[in-house]
Design a protein around this motif. Structure first.
Motif, mmCIF file in Angstrom:
data_model
loop_
_atom_site.group_PDB
_atom_site.id
_atom_site.type_symbol
_atom_site.label_atom_id
_atom_site.label_comp_id
_atom_site.label_asym_id
_atom_site.label_seq_id
_atom_site.Cartn_x
_atom_site.Cartn_y
_atom_site.Cartn_z
ATOM 1 N N PHE A 67 0.814 -1.207 0.000
ATOM 2 C CA PHE A 67 0.000 0.000 0.000
ATOM 3 C C PHE A 67 0.852 1.263 0.000
ATOM 4 O O PHE A 67 0.376 2.355 0.326
ATOM 5 C CB PHE A 67 -0.954 0.007 1.200
ATOM 6 N N GLY A 68 2.114 1.121 -0.348
ATOM 7 C CA GLY A 68 3.007 2.260 -0.458
ATOM 8 C C GLY A 68 3.805 2.509 0.801
ATOM 9 O O GLY A 68 3.546 1.927 1.859
ATOM 10 N N PRO A 69 4.798 3.405 0.721
ATOM 11 C CA PRO A 69 5.710 3.630 1.852
ATOM 12 C C PRO A 69 5.061 4.314 3.041
ATOM 13 O O PRO A 69 5.595 4.257 4.153
ATOM 14 C CB PRO A 69 6.817 4.498 1.240
ATOM 15 N N THR A 70 3.934 4.980 2.858
ATOM 16 C CA THR A 70 3.309 5.697 3.970
ATOM 17 C C THR A 70 2.305 4.837 4.735
ATOM 18 O O THR A 70 1.751 5.293 5.738
ATOM 19 C CB THR A 70 2.593 6.964 3.464
ATOM 20 N N ILE A 71 2.061 3.615 4.272
ATOM 21 C CA ILE A 71 1.133 2.719 4.967
ATOM 22 C C ILE A 71 1.859 1.402 5.211
ATOM 23 O O ILE A 71 1.699 0.433 4.467
ATOM 24 C CB ILE A 71 -0.156 2.492 4.156
ATOM 25 N N PRO A 72 2.706 1.331 6.233
ATOM 26 C CA PRO A 72 3.428 0.088 6.495
ATOM 27 C C PRO A 72 2.484 -1.038 6.887
ATOM 28 O O PRO A 72 1.513 -0.829 7.621
ATOM 29 C CB PRO A 72 4.369 0.456 7.646
ATOM 30 N N VAL A 73 2.779 -2.232 6.392
ATOM 31 C CA VAL A 73 1.984 -3.424 6.681
ATOM 32 C C VAL A 73 2.839 -4.378 7.500
ATOM 33 O O VAL A 73 3.952 -4.726 7.104
ATOM 34 C CB VAL A 73 1.518 -4.107 5.382
ATOM 35 N N ASN A 74 2.330 -4.798 8.639
ATOM 36 C CA ASN A 74 3.040 -5.750 9.493
ATOM 37 C C ASN A 74 2.369 -7.112 9.408
ATOM 38 O O ASN A 74 1.134 -7.205 9.354
ATOM 39 C CB ASN A 74 3.031 -5.266 10.946
ATOM 40 N N ILE A 75 3.168 -8.165 9.389
ATOM 41 C CA ILE A 75 2.628 -9.525 9.371
ATOM 42 C C ILE A 75 3.379 -10.355 10.410
ATOM 43 O O ILE A 75 4.609 -10.305 10.481
ATOM 44 C CB ILE A 75 2.724 -10.163 7.963
ATOM 45 N N ASP A 76 2.628 -11.078 11.224
ATOM 46 C CA ASP A 76 3.224 -11.951 12.220
ATOM 47 C C ASP A 76 3.669 -13.233 11.521
ATOM 48 O O ASP A 76 2.842 -13.945 10.952
ATOM 49 C CB ASP A 76 2.199 -12.271 13.309
ATOM 50 N N PRO A 77 4.971 -13.554 11.523
ATOM 51 C CA PRO A 77 5.432 -14.737 10.778
ATOM 52 C C PRO A 77 4.891 -16.045 11.325
ATOM 53 O O PRO A 77 4.848 -17.043 10.604
ATOM 54 C CB PRO A 77 6.956 -14.672 10.912
ATOM 55 N N GLY A 78 4.464 -16.073 12.590
ATOM 56 C CA GLY A 78 3.985 -17.311 13.174
ATOM 57 C C GLY A 78 2.501 -17.546 13.032
ATOM 58 O O GLY A 78 2.053 -18.697 12.984
#
Length: 262
Positions: free
Chosen positions: A101-112
């Motif tokens: 979603f671009g550099p201003t909307i960071p997306v985090n994902i839990d690897p587990g």
């Protein structure tokens, strides 16, 4: 021999804003199974739909509810969406597989757990792809890519949220508990919507853990428009290991309901 399954669909939604010429891009996903190391193996399955609607400036919590019926370990990461085997889609400037979603909307994902969180600051229609790697005894035995579309609208509804185990906060550690086999485990999960006290809430469980029950009642604690889900399960000696499930909380806002999955 090892096997790769692939699907290619034509075409993507013309309304997608994070791709160049989205109508000319195809949707391609694939799954890999290593039959040479594990002759008997199933890919993980996804119990939650691959679409989501939300309002801008609203925190989003999404989870695929990936379940592996062989008990293999799963690892989740962001990856490029594909137009064809080995070919990434044509992202617009600043967008990529790890920044969908671009550099201003960071997306985090839990690897587990595969839990995805982000807060969109503008309206958009974007695609996000997740690589799910399947391990058995530390050996990679399969992969599958899931292609998800998120639509962020210019609206004002704040989505409801869920607590952790027995009303705890929403840090990752608050969504973890432990049990001994042969002993019943029960705990409450509380859904609330403090920003919209007039909304009616509903809660659904993905039934990912065989033999478990999930009972919904409301209002719950704290007071107001809250709802409580009670999870109960008695694991057996064959259930040793880590098991995950998801719960979705939803309001009745109009025209776009607010929804989050934990």
């Amino acid at each position: 021999t090892d096997i790769t399954f692939s699907w290619r669909l034509c075409c993507r939604n013309n309304a997608i804003t994070t791709l160049n010429n989205p109508g000319g891009e195809r949707m391609y996903v694939e799954s890999f199974l290593s039959n040479t190391t594990t002759p008997c193996n199933n890919s993980p399955v996804f119990l939650n739909p691959p679409t989501s609607f939300t309002c801008q400036n609203n925190a989003v919590f999404y989870n695929h509810s990936a379940v592996d019926f062989d008990g293999d370990s799963l690892n989740f990461s962001l990856t490029d969406c594909l137009d064809n085997a080995g070919n990434a889609v044509n992202y617009t400037g600043g967008h990529s597989g790890v920044a969908p979603f671009g550099p201003t909307i960071p997306v985090n994902i839990d690897p587990g757990t595969g839990a995805i969180t982000f807060t969109p600051n503008n309206a958009l229609v974007g695609v996000l792809c997740v690589l799910v790697e399947e391990y058995r005894n530390g050996v990679l035995i399969g992969t599958v890519v899931r292609d998800i579309q998120f639509r962020v609208l210019n609206c004002n509804n704040t989505s409801p949220v869920l607590s952790g185990v027995n009303g705890a906060g929403i840090d990752s550690i608050d969504f973890i508990t432990s049990a001994c086999f042969g002993t019943q485990l029960c705990f409450d999960i509380v859904g609330s919507d403090p920003a919209n006290p007039g909304d009616l809430l509903s809660m659904t469980y993905d039934n990912a853990i065989s033999g478990s029950t999930f009972t919904v009642s409301g209002p719950g604690v704290p007071s107001g428009n809250s709802i409580t889900g009670t999870f109960c399960w008695t694991p057996t000696i064959f259930d040793l290991g880590t098991h995950t499930f998801t719960v979705t909380i939803q309001d009745d806002a109009c025209p776009i309901v607010g929804s989050n999955t934990f």
